[in-house]
Design a protein around this motif. Sequence first.
Motif, PDB file in Angstrom:
ATOM      1  N   UNK A 166       0.811  -1.211   0.000  1.00  0.00           N
ATOM      2  CA  UNK A 166       0.000   0.000   0.000  1.00  0.00           C
ATOM      3  C   UNK A 166       0.851   1.271   0.000  1.00  0.00           C
ATOM      4  N   UNK A 167       2.095   1.174   0.498  1.00  0.00           N
ATOM      5  CA  UNK A 167       2.900   2.376   0.693  1.00  0.00           C
ATOM      6  C   UNK A 167       3.057   3.189  -0.588  1.00  0.00           C
ATOM      7  N   UNK A 168       3.390   2.500  -1.664  1.00  0.00           N
ATOM      8  CA  UNK A 168       3.605   3.191  -2.931  1.00  0.00           C
ATOM      9  C   UNK A 168       2.300   3.826  -3.429  1.00  0.00           C
ATOM     10  N   UNK A 169       1.182   3.104  -3.282  1.00  0.00           N
ATOM     11  CA  UNK A 169      -0.101   3.631  -3.734  1.00  0.00           C
ATOM     12  C   UNK A 169      -0.522   4.824  -2.879  1.00  0.00           C
ATOM     13  N   UNK A 170      -0.349   4.736  -1.577  1.00  0.00           N
ATOM     14  CA  UNK A 170      -0.699   5.842  -0.701  1.00  0.00           C
ATOM     15  C   UNK A 170       0.175   7.063  -0.980  1.00  0.00           C
ATOM     16  N   UNK A 171       1.455   6.825  -1.286  1.00  0.00           N
ATOM     17  CA  UNK A 171       2.353   7.932  -1.621  1.00  0.00           C
ATOM     18  C   UNK A 171       1.903   8.612  -2.912  1.00  0.00           C
ATOM     19  N   UNK A 172       1.428   7.802  -3.886  1.00  0.00           N
ATOM     20  CA  UNK A 172       0.977   8.370  -5.156  1.00  0.00           C
ATOM     21  C   UNK A 172      -0.244   9.255  -4.956  1.00  0.00           C
ATOM     22  N   UNK A 173      -1.116   8.861  -4.051  1.00  0.00           N
ATOM     23  CA  UNK A 173      -2.304   9.664  -3.769  1.00  0.00           C
ATOM     24  C   UNK A 173      -1.912  11.020  -3.184  1.00  0.00           C
ATOM     25  N   UNK A 174      -0.812  11.060  -2.445  1.00  0.00           N
ATOM     26  CA  UNK A 174      -0.398  12.278  -1.754  1.00  0.00           C
ATOM     27  C   UNK A 174       0.428  13.236  -2.615  1.00  0.00           C
ATOM     28  N   UNK A 175       0.770  12.810  -3.840  1.00  0.00           N
ATOM     29  CA  UNK A 175       1.582  13.687  -4.683  1.00  0.00           C
ATOM     30  C   UNK A 175       0.781  14.909  -5.119  1.00  0.00           C
ATOM     31  N   UNK A 176       1.507  15.983  -5.433  1.00  0.00           N
ATOM     32  CA  UNK A 176       0.862  17.266  -5.745  1.00  0.00           C
ATOM     33  C   UNK A 176      -0.025  17.185  -6.977  1.00  0.00           C
ATOM     34  N   UNK A 177       0.365  16.349  -7.968  1.00  0.00           N
ATOM     35  CA  UNK A 177      -0.404  16.298  -9.209  1.00  0.00           C
ATOM     36  C   UNK A 177      -1.432  15.162  -9.224  1.00  0.00           C
ATOM     37  N   UNK A 178      -1.656  14.546  -8.073  1.00  0.00           N
ATOM     38  CA  UNK A 178      -2.605  13.441  -8.023  1.00  0.00           C
ATOM     39  C   UNK A 178      -4.016  13.938  -8.288  1.00  0.00           C
ATOM     40  N   UNK A 179      -4.760  13.182  -9.068  1.00  0.00           N
ATOM     41  CA  UNK A 179      -6.154  13.525  -9.357  1.00  0.00           C
ATOM     42  C   UNK A 179      -7.097  12.546  -8.673  1.00  0.00           C
ATOM     43  N   UNK A 180      -6.599  11.833  -7.663  1.00  0.00           N
ATOM     44  CA  UNK A 180      -7.411  10.910  -6.887  1.00  0.00           C
ATOM     45  C   UNK A 180      -7.231  11.211  -5.406  1.00  0.00           C
ATOM     46  N   UNK A 181      -8.250  10.904  -4.620  1.00  0.00           N
ATOM     47  CA  UNK A 181      -8.157  11.030  -3.167  1.00  0.00           C
ATOM     48  C   UNK A 181      -8.466   9.677  -2.541  1.00  0.00           C
ATOM     49  N   UNK A 182      -7.848   9.404  -1.418  1.00  0.00           N
ATOM     50  CA  UNK A 182      -7.996   8.126  -0.753  1.00  0.00           C
ATOM     51  C   UNK A 182      -9.259   8.106   0.091  1.00  0.00           C
ATOM     52  N   UNK A 183     -10.108   7.086  -0.146  1.00  0.00           N
ATOM     53  CA  UNK A 183     -11.373   6.984   0.584  1.00  0.00           C
ATOM     54  C   UNK A 183     -11.409   5.817   1.557  1.00  0.00           C
ATOM     55  N   UNK A 184     -10.544   4.802   1.345  1.00  0.00           N
ATOM     56  CA  UNK A 184     -10.557   3.682   2.275  1.00  0.00           C
ATOM     57  C   UNK A 184     -10.077   2.387   1.652  1.00  0.00           C
ATOM     58  N   UNK A 185     -10.407   1.294   2.318  1.00  0.00           N
ATOM     59  CA  UNK A 185      -9.993  -0.049   1.905  1.00  0.00           C
ATOM     60  C   UNK A 185     -11.215  -0.947   1.778  1.00  0.00           C
ATOM     61  N   UNK A 186     -11.126  -1.905   0.868  1.00  0.00           N
ATOM     62  CA  UNK A 186     -12.181  -2.894   0.730  1.00  0.00           C
ATOM     63  C   UNK A 186     -11.585  -4.281   0.593  1.00  0.00           C
ATOM     64  N   UNK A 187     -12.055  -5.208   1.422  1.00  0.00           N
ATOM     65  CA  UNK A 187     -11.655  -6.607   1.322  1.00  0.00           C
ATOM     66  C   UNK A 187     -12.885  -7.490   1.260  1.00  0.00           C
ATOM     67  N   UNK A 188     -12.661  -8.773   1.067  1.00  0.00           N
ATOM     68  CA  UNK A 188     -13.772  -9.724   0.958  1.00  0.00           C
ATOM     69  C   UNK A 188     -13.322 -11.027   1.582  1.00  0.00           C
ATOM     70  N   UNK A 189     -14.078 -11.519   2.558  1.00  0.00           N
ATOM     71  CA  UNK A 189     -13.652 -12.720   3.289  1.00  0.00           C
ATOM     72  C   UNK A 189     -14.647 -13.865   3.137  1.00  0.00           C
ATOM     73  N   UNK A 190     -15.228 -14.011   1.944  1.00  0.00           N
ATOM     74  CA  UNK A 190     -16.228 -15.069   1.721  1.00  0.00           C
ATOM     75  C   UNK A 190     -15.640 -16.465   1.847  1.00  0.00           C
ATOM     76  N   UNK A 191     -14.303 -16.566   1.814  1.00  0.00           N
ATOM     77  CA  UNK A 191     -13.685 -17.886   1.952  1.00  0.00           C
ATOM     78  C   UNK A 191     -13.866 -18.443   3.363  1.00  0.00           C
ATOM     79  N   UNK A 192     -14.110 -17.550   4.333  1.00  0.00           N
ATOM     80  CA  UNK A 192     -14.316 -17.998   5.711  1.00  0.00           C
ATOM     81  C   UNK A 192     -15.601 -18.824   5.771  1.00  0.00           C
ATOM     82  N   UNK A 193     -15.488 -20.037   6.171  1.00  0.00           N
ATOM     83  CA  UNK A 193     -16.642 -20.927   6.201  1.00  0.00           C
ATOM     84  C   UNK A 193     -16.848 -21.706   4.926  1.00  0.00           C
ATOM     85  N   UNK A 194     -16.260 -21.229   3.821  1.00  0.00           N
ATOM     86  CA  UNK A 194     -16.399 -21.947   2.549  1.00  0.00           C
ATOM     87  C   UNK A 194     -15.309 -23.000   2.385  1.00  0.00           C
ATOM     88  N   UNK A 195     -14.164 -22.764   3.019  1.00  0.00           N
ATOM     89  CA  UNK A 195     -13.085 -23.750   2.982  1.00  0.00           C
ATOM     90  C   UNK A 195     -13.510 -24.969   3.802  1.00  0.00           C
TER      91      UNK A 195
END
Length: 392
Positions: A166-195
């Motif tokens: 994440x470090x490189x991606x978060x650093x890119x968001x913080x650059x002066x010419x970035x046209x994106x802002x960081x809103x959060x993280x998304x994961x998916x744990x559907x494997x829990x119980x399916x294994x």
Amino acid sequence: MLPSRPAALASAIRARGRGVPVIVVDLDALDANIATVQRRLDRTKRLRLVAKSLPCVPLLDHLRHATGTRDHMVFHAPHLAPLLAAFPGDQLLVGKPLPVQAVEHVFEAAPALRHELATRVIWLVDTHARLAQYSAFARRVGVTLRVAFEIEIGMRRGGFAAPYELDRALAAVLTADSAVTFAGLMGYDAHVGAVPRMLQDPADAHVEACARYAAFIARVRDRRLHAEATIYNGAGSRTFHRHDRTSPLTELSIGSAFVLPARFDGVERADLVPAIYIAVPVLRAWNGTGLPGLAALSPIWPRLSSRFERSYFLYGGRWDAVFAWPPGLRENTLYGGSYNQTLVNGPRSYPLDVDDYAMLRPNDSEQVMLQFEEVWAFRGERLEARWPTLRR
């Protein structure tokens, strides 16, 4: 599930139907499931409605009002504009990393929603390359995009695989010419119980998933990018109940649990009830079973099993569904499947007749609902509304 409920719906549909298959939502069962989900949802977590499992604006609106949430997860690019227009002020999180070409098309197809697409949509980024694509597109059209980073929790299907990535991606968001802002993280744990349990206990898998969520979130906090509005999204209909206040997530995504298609049956959701059906007209009905080339065996089939006592041809076929009513209905696999007419057999104890309706439960709601133009919403045995689906 009480067999009388789909039977009552079948009777009500015959009285009001058009002689073609329809997708049906049982509002009484839906409301019972809403109450169950809210009871099991930890109070420290926000709810995000998964639109792909509930692809119908009035259905989503019913859930919005019942639960109080104004957050949605959207997986299909053409559904973004209609949902933005239908729900002013609601927030949409894209549930999979869309090709930048899809993002461009959404902006081009809905110029009046340009501001909404930039401010009320959180776009999902899974790689450094996609982040660069989104940023370049945003600069080109003169907007700032909100993005969330997809993190790999155990499903092994993509996203940032380790917290340090994440470090490189978060650093890119913080650059002066970035046209994106960081809103959060998304994961998916559907494997829990399916294994399979012989490979991993679901409780252990959940602990591991939460540890991974926490490690990624800690990386965000280390970069001082955490804010009150930062989202940490995860879970799903199969696992939301495991995320109590010890879970590091701030919001949980739930869709299928509200209507309980057949593939979501399970011990851990035993207090949920089926709320979605396909009602299919009976075109032909007769006693016994006869098959091409096997006419001599016709008297024998019913003696072998009561399931061969009656035969029916149903309107359409190859549904991704299981039979719900009458009990004992089964497709005749010797005859072969068809999209046009399906031969099914069943016992005489629950006889159907021509123009009656057989009731099926979809295995999943998302794909099956989109095969229909509208959803028939029943309260008791009264048709309360016909709701249009989100077409492709």
